[in-house]
Motif scaffolding. Structure first.
Motif, mmCIF file in Angstrom:
data_model
loop_
_atom_site.group_PDB
_atom_site.id
_atom_site.type_symbol
_atom_site.label_atom_id
_atom_site.label_comp_id
_atom_site.label_asym_id
_atom_site.label_seq_id
_atom_site.Cartn_x
_atom_site.Cartn_y
_atom_site.Cartn_z
ATOM 1 N N GLU A 76 0.820 -1.211 0.000
ATOM 2 C CA GLU A 76 0.000 0.000 0.000
ATOM 3 C C GLU A 76 0.857 1.267 0.000
ATOM 4 O OE1 GLU A 76 -0.474 -2.447 2.263
ATOM 5 O OE2 GLU A 76 -2.390 -3.314 1.626
ATOM 6 N N LEU A 77 1.878 1.310 0.843
ATOM 7 C CA LEU A 77 2.723 2.491 0.920
ATOM 8 C C LEU A 77 3.540 2.667 -0.362
ATOM 9 C CD1 LEU A 77 3.600 4.906 2.541
ATOM 10 C CD2 LEU A 77 5.333 3.473 3.649
ATOM 11 N N ALA A 78 4.008 1.561 -0.940
ATOM 12 C CA ALA A 78 4.731 1.648 -2.215
ATOM 13 C C ALA A 78 3.820 2.218 -3.292
ATOM 14 C CB ALA A 78 5.260 0.277 -2.620
ATOM 15 N N ASN A 79 2.576 1.789 -3.322
ATOM 16 C CA ASN A 79 1.592 2.286 -4.283
ATOM 17 C C ASN A 79 1.379 3.792 -4.104
ATOM 18 O OD1 ASN A 79 -0.292 2.213 -6.296
ATOM 19 N ND2 ASN A 79 -1.803 1.045 -5.164
ATOM 20 N N ILE A 80 1.234 4.223 -2.870
ATOM 21 C CA ILE A 80 1.026 5.646 -2.588
ATOM 22 C C ILE A 80 2.244 6.463 -2.993
ATOM 23 C CG2 ILE A 80 0.783 7.331 -0.711
ATOM 24 C CD1 ILE A 80 -1.022 5.241 0.686
ATOM 25 N N VAL A 81 3.431 6.006 -2.617
ATOM 26 C CA VAL A 81 4.654 6.750 -2.931
ATOM 27 C C VAL A 81 4.826 6.892 -4.434
ATOM 28 C CG1 VAL A 81 7.178 6.634 -2.850
ATOM 29 C CG2 VAL A 81 5.851 6.198 -0.790
ATOM 30 N N ILE A 82 4.600 5.816 -5.169
ATOM 31 C CA ILE A 82 4.804 5.860 -6.616
ATOM 32 C C ILE A 82 3.756 6.728 -7.302
ATOM 33 C CG2 ILE A 82 4.723 4.467 -8.728
ATOM 34 C CD1 ILE A 82 6.038 2.218 -7.074
ATOM 35 N N PHE A 83 2.486 6.512 -7.018
ATOM 36 C CA PHE A 83 1.432 7.147 -7.802
ATOM 37 C C PHE A 83 0.913 8.458 -7.241
ATOM 38 C CE2 PHE A 83 1.222 2.679 -9.090
ATOM 39 C CZ PHE A 83 1.453 2.853 -10.433
ATOM 40 N N VAL A 84 1.221 8.773 -5.993
ATOM 41 C CA VAL A 84 0.770 10.044 -5.422
ATOM 42 C C VAL A 84 1.906 11.061 -5.375
ATOM 43 C CG1 VAL A 84 -0.183 11.144 -3.348
ATOM 44 C CG2 VAL A 84 -1.071 8.942 -4.097
ATOM 45 N N PHE A 85 3.135 10.599 -5.220
ATOM 46 C CA PHE A 85 4.253 11.526 -5.107
ATOM 47 C C PHE A 85 5.171 11.508 -6.326
ATOM 48 C CE2 PHE A 85 3.152 10.629 -0.628
ATOM 49 C CZ PHE A 85 2.828 11.915 -0.255
ATOM 50 N N ILE A 86 5.717 10.353 -6.652
ATOM 51 C CA ILE A 86 6.741 10.286 -7.701
ATOM 52 C C ILE A 86 6.169 10.612 -9.079
ATOM 53 C CG2 ILE A 86 8.364 8.765 -8.893
ATOM 54 C CD1 ILE A 86 8.832 7.376 -6.215
ATOM 55 N N GLN A 87 5.048 10.002 -9.455
ATOM 56 C CA GLN A 87 4.491 10.243 -10.791
ATOM 57 C C GLN A 87 4.130 11.713 -11.015
ATOM 58 O OE1 GLN A 87 0.828 8.261 -11.686
ATOM 59 N NE2 GLN A 87 0.969 8.683 -13.861
ATOM 60 N N PRO A 88 3.400 12.387 -10.120
ATOM 61 C CA PRO A 88 3.106 13.809 -10.363
ATOM 62 C C PRO A 88 4.364 14.675 -10.421
ATOM 63 C CG PRO A 88 1.629 12.948 -8.701
ATOM 64 C CD PRO A 88 2.655 11.893 -8.958
ATOM 65 N N ILE A 89 5.372 14.369 -9.608
ATOM 66 C CA ILE A 89 6.613 15.134 -9.646
ATOM 67 C C ILE A 89 7.296 14.951 -10.999
ATOM 68 C CG2 ILE A 89 8.952 15.255 -8.690
ATOM 69 C CD1 ILE A 89 7.649 14.690 -5.928
ATOM 70 N N LEU A 90 7.336 13.720 -11.509
ATOM 71 C CA LEU A 90 7.936 13.478 -12.821
ATOM 72 C C LEU A 90 7.167 14.185 -13.932
ATOM 73 C CD1 LEU A 90 8.907 9.711 -12.599
ATOM 74 C CD2 LEU A 90 10.442 11.677 -12.706
ATOM 75 N N ILE A 91 5.848 14.178 -13.860
ATOM 76 C CA ILE A 91 5.043 14.878 -14.862
ATOM 77 C C ILE A 91 5.370 16.369 -14.836
ATOM 78 C CG2 ILE A 91 2.694 15.586 -15.460
ATOM 79 C CD1 ILE A 91 1.792 12.767 -14.541
ATOM 80 N N LEU A 92 5.472 16.949 -13.662
ATOM 81 C CA LEU A 92 5.797 18.367 -13.532
ATOM 82 C C LEU A 92 7.203 18.667 -14.064
ATOM 83 C CD1 LEU A 92 4.846 21.129 -12.517
ATOM 84 C CD2 LEU A 92 5.835 20.534 -10.309
ATOM 85 N N ILE A 93 8.157 17.826 -13.747
ATOM 86 C CA ILE A 93 9.531 18.019 -14.239
ATOM 87 C C ILE A 93 9.570 17.965 -15.758
ATOM 88 C CG2 ILE A 93 11.815 16.933 -14.377
ATOM 89 C CD1 ILE A 93 11.434 16.191 -11.395
ATOM 90 N N PHE A 94 8.928 16.963 -16.349
ATOM 91 C CA PHE A 94 8.939 16.841 -17.802
ATOM 92 C C PHE A 94 8.189 17.986 -18.472
ATOM 93 C CE2 PHE A 94 9.809 12.212 -17.053
ATOM 94 C CZ PHE A 94 11.099 12.257 -17.578
ATOM 95 N N PHE A 95 7.140 18.494 -17.851
ATOM 96 C CA PHE A 95 6.429 19.650 -18.395
ATOM 97 C C PHE A 95 7.336 20.878 -18.406
ATOM 98 C CE2 PHE A 95 3.800 23.457 -17.763
ATOM 99 C CZ PHE A 95 3.064 23.415 -18.940
ATOM 100 N N ILE A 96 8.047 21.092 -17.299
ATOM 101 C CA ILE A 96 8.956 22.236 -17.218
ATOM 102 C C ILE A 96 10.066 22.114 -18.253
ATOM 103 C CG2 ILE A 96 10.684 23.361 -15.741
ATOM 104 C CD1 ILE A 96 8.789 22.675 -13.364
ATOM 105 N N LEU A 97 10.645 20.926 -18.380
ATOM 106 C CA LEU A 97 11.697 20.721 -19.372
ATOM 107 C C LEU A 97 11.174 20.939 -20.792
ATOM 108 C CD1 LEU A 97 13.466 17.592 -17.888
ATOM 109 C CD2 LEU A 97 14.348 19.935 -17.947
ATOM 110 N N TRP A 98 9.971 20.470 -21.069
ATOM 111 C CA TRP A 98 9.365 20.655 -22.393
ATOM 112 C C TRP A 98 9.154 22.133 -22.687
ATOM 113 C CZ3 TRP A 98 4.113 22.203 -23.285
ATOM 114 C CH2 TRP A 98 3.764 22.204 -24.630
#
Length: 60
Positions: free
Chosen positions: A25-47
């Motif tokens: 459960e915690l791995a699921n939360i960390v990946i999909f609530v924290f890491i994925q949105p941060i990566l989306i934001l980083i890639f948007f900024i880089l784009w």
């Protein structure tokens, strides 16, 4: 086929949870609530930087 893929994804999350000691459960939360949105934001900024950098300048 979709069920097999889903079960494989759950298995990967279980392995990540067991290896890190967080649990599924915690791995699921960390990946999909924290890491994925941060990566989306980083890639948007880089784009946006690349679009701005490669924009042709207007010369008169």
């Amino acid at each position: 086929m979709v069920n097999d893929f889903f079960n494989w994804c759950v298995y990967v999350l279980e392995v990540i949870g067991n290896v890190t000691g967080m649990g599924y459960e915690l791995a699921n939360i960390v990946i999909f609530v924290f890491i994925q949105p941060i990566l989306i934001l980083i890639f948007f900024i880089l784009w946006r930087r690349e679009v701005k950098k490669n924009k042709p300048s207007k010369t008169f």
